[in-house]
Design a protein around this motif. Structure first.
Motif, short mmCIF file in Angstrom:
data_model
loop_
_atom_site.label_atom_id
_atom_site.label_comp_id
_atom_site.label_asym_id
_atom_site.label_seq_id
_atom_site.Cartn_x
_atom_site.Cartn_y
_atom_site.Cartn_z
N ILE A 67 0.93 -1.28 0.05
CA ILE A 67 0.00 0.08 -0.10
C ILE A 67 0.90 1.23 -0.10
CG2 ILE A 67 -1.67 1.39 1.38
CD1 ILE A 67 -2.72 -1.25 2.18
N SER A 68 2.17 1.47 0.70
CA SER A 68 2.76 2.40 0.88
C SER A 68 3.18 2.72 -0.72
CB SER A 68 3.77 2.33 1.85
OG SER A 68 4.64 1.44 1.44
N VAL A 128 0.38 4.42 -2.88
CA VAL A 128 -0.05 5.65 -2.68
C VAL A 128 1.27 6.63 -2.72
CG1 VAL A 128 -2.04 5.41 -1.60
CG2 VAL A 128 -0.05 5.41 -0.15
N THR A 129 2.34 6.09 -2.68
CA THR A 129 3.60 6.98 -2.46
C THR A 129 4.73 6.56 -2.97
OG1 THR A 129 4.24 5.84 -0.45
CG2 THR A 129 2.73 7.60 -0.15
N TYR A 136 -3.64 -6.21 -0.56
CA TYR A 136 -2.67 -5.23 -0.36
C TYR A 136 -2.26 -5.30 1.11
CZ TYR A 136 -4.84 -2.84 -4.30
OH TYR A 136 -5.14 -2.23 -5.64
N PHE A 137 -0.99 -5.07 1.37
CA PHE A 137 -0.34 -5.20 2.57
C PHE A 137 0.47 -3.94 2.81
CE2 PHE A 137 4.04 -5.76 1.75
CZ PHE A 137 3.99 -6.10 0.20
N LEU A 138 0.94 -3.97 4.18
CA LEU A 138 1.80 -2.94 4.67
C LEU A 138 2.81 -3.73 5.64
CD1 LEU A 138 -0.29 0.00 5.85
CD2 LEU A 138 1.52 0.08 4.60
N ILE A 193 0.95 -6.80 7.27
CA ILE A 193 -0.46 -6.66 7.59
C ILE A 193 -1.25 -6.57 5.99
CG2 ILE A 193 -2.52 -5.23 8.46
CD1 ILE A 193 -0.20 -4.23 10.28
N ILE A 197 2.35 7.86 6.40
CA ILE A 197 3.69 7.33 5.72
C ILE A 197 4.50 8.63 5.52
CG2 ILE A 197 4.38 6.29 3.83
CD1 ILE A 197 1.85 4.64 3.64
#
Lengths: 240, 240
Positions: A82-83, A86-87, A234-236, B182, B238
């Motif tokens: 996910i990070s 989005v980034t 989706y993971f983080l 996660i 983030i």
């Protein structure tokens, strides 16, 4: 392997457990084509109805998918950070192409809600942008972005086609990005979202709302990503 | 303020826009009680049916809530940092109480799926734990946890009542935690989840699946959190 008809466990469940184990163990990898249902029926000594029930439940659980006229295959689940979604960071910007289809691009006056979100005055001008994010020729997300015009006075649709907003902010305007705050929620696909993302109406979609802050702690953009979940996890990762 | 009956905008929509602005601007803060519907009807010069329609749409959108016999109030939305939700840090452990209701605690043999997730052998012993996380006397999440017994040979139900697993791992067993991975997904509440979390069946719930890694890159636990969304906004920050 034969099914044990003496057991209290329903036949379709025994078949399902067997198929499940093949997939989970990795013996049947992503893309593996299952034997024909009538061959499985012969192999297990059960009816094709029993096989079909087991297969359809595994389709519902997202482990298998069916292609009409071709057969049933083991699903490939793509893991997405996910990070990064989005980034994206610099090195990756350079290396990758970012296909987007711009659906709407305009300069409008902020209404009360968007003014509050962007911390600007109601009536202030902002870019209102709607894009479709494409991956492997498939739509994966609807993106709605709102950017105060004052910060980026000369933005044009050509600038954002096939590019990331962060790329434009940093490289086009030299803005120092500080942090992104991302809110998670969900929505059931309405007709427009379903059609845009090529999913059934009522399917559960992720909503990521991103606020980007510059070094002065000003919000320089607010984006809402409406994302389809199929074939992606989706993971983080969080350092402990 | 009177409603403009000459406008093409429906009356209930004009009322809704007005109420919306009061809430979004913060003029009506969380917990604010709206005037009675008949008073609003008089104020706007419209029927109570029109008022009710505007109010109910704002209830559906999560901005207002109704308490039977008491009235309509502005919703308090609590923001929750996901990284804290899943990975509370030391200082916070000390300061806070972590109410959980243990629903199930047992040592069982891992089936093929859980063995694959935990990277242990099928049949290896693991703790299987199910808990309900409570906040302000309300259930907020169902937690299913699976922990290889070998790593924590002497875990008892009393240890986990009202405590976080991370607390036990680090302080009870001196394990060095490295990272948590996660995964995010969603589910529509089934009957059991709906009853446990005190929501309607079919409501959208978040699913956070957490894998915790120690310094040797071994998975020391897998937990699945099924979380209700109402009155909470989950976010992440983030650094860019």
């Amino acid at each position: 392997m034969k099914i044990n008809k003496e057991l209290a466990i329903p036949l379709y469940q025994q078949v399902k457990d067997y198929l499940h184990k093949k997939i989970i163990s990795g013996e049947w990898a992503a893309g593996y084509q299952l034997p024909a249902e009538k061959d499985l029926a012969t192999q297990f000594g059960v009816s094709t109805i029993t096989i079909k029930r087991a297969v359809l439940e595994l389709v519902d659980e997202g482990l298998l998918y069916r292609q009409s006229g071709k057969g049933t295959f083991v699903m490939h689940i793509e893991e997405k950070d996910i990070s990064k979604f989005v980034t994206l960071k610099n090195e990756e910007w350079e290396a990758q192409h970012h296909p987007h289809k711009t659906l709407y691009f305009n300069i409008v006056q902020a209404d009360d809600e968007l003014a509050a979100l962007l911390r600007i005055e109601e009536g202030d001008l902002m870019y209102q942008i709607q894009r479709l994010k494409i991956q492997q020729d498939q739509p994966v997300a609807l993106e709605y972005s709102y950017i105060p015009q004052e910060l980026f006075p000369d933005l044009h649709q050509e600038d954002i086609d096939d590019n990331l907003l962060y790329n434009i902010f940093q490289r086009g305007y030299g803005v120092q990005l500080d942090k992104a705050k991302i809110y998670f929620s969900t929505v059931l696909a309405d007709e427009y979202q379903a059609e845009s993302l090529n999913v059934e109406r009522g399917v559960q979609l992720f909503v990521f709302e991103r606020f980007t802050f510059n070094n002065d702690n000003h919000i320089i953009e607010y984006s809402k990503f409406i994302i389809k979940q199929d074939q992606s996890k989706y993971f983080l990762e969080i350092k402990l």
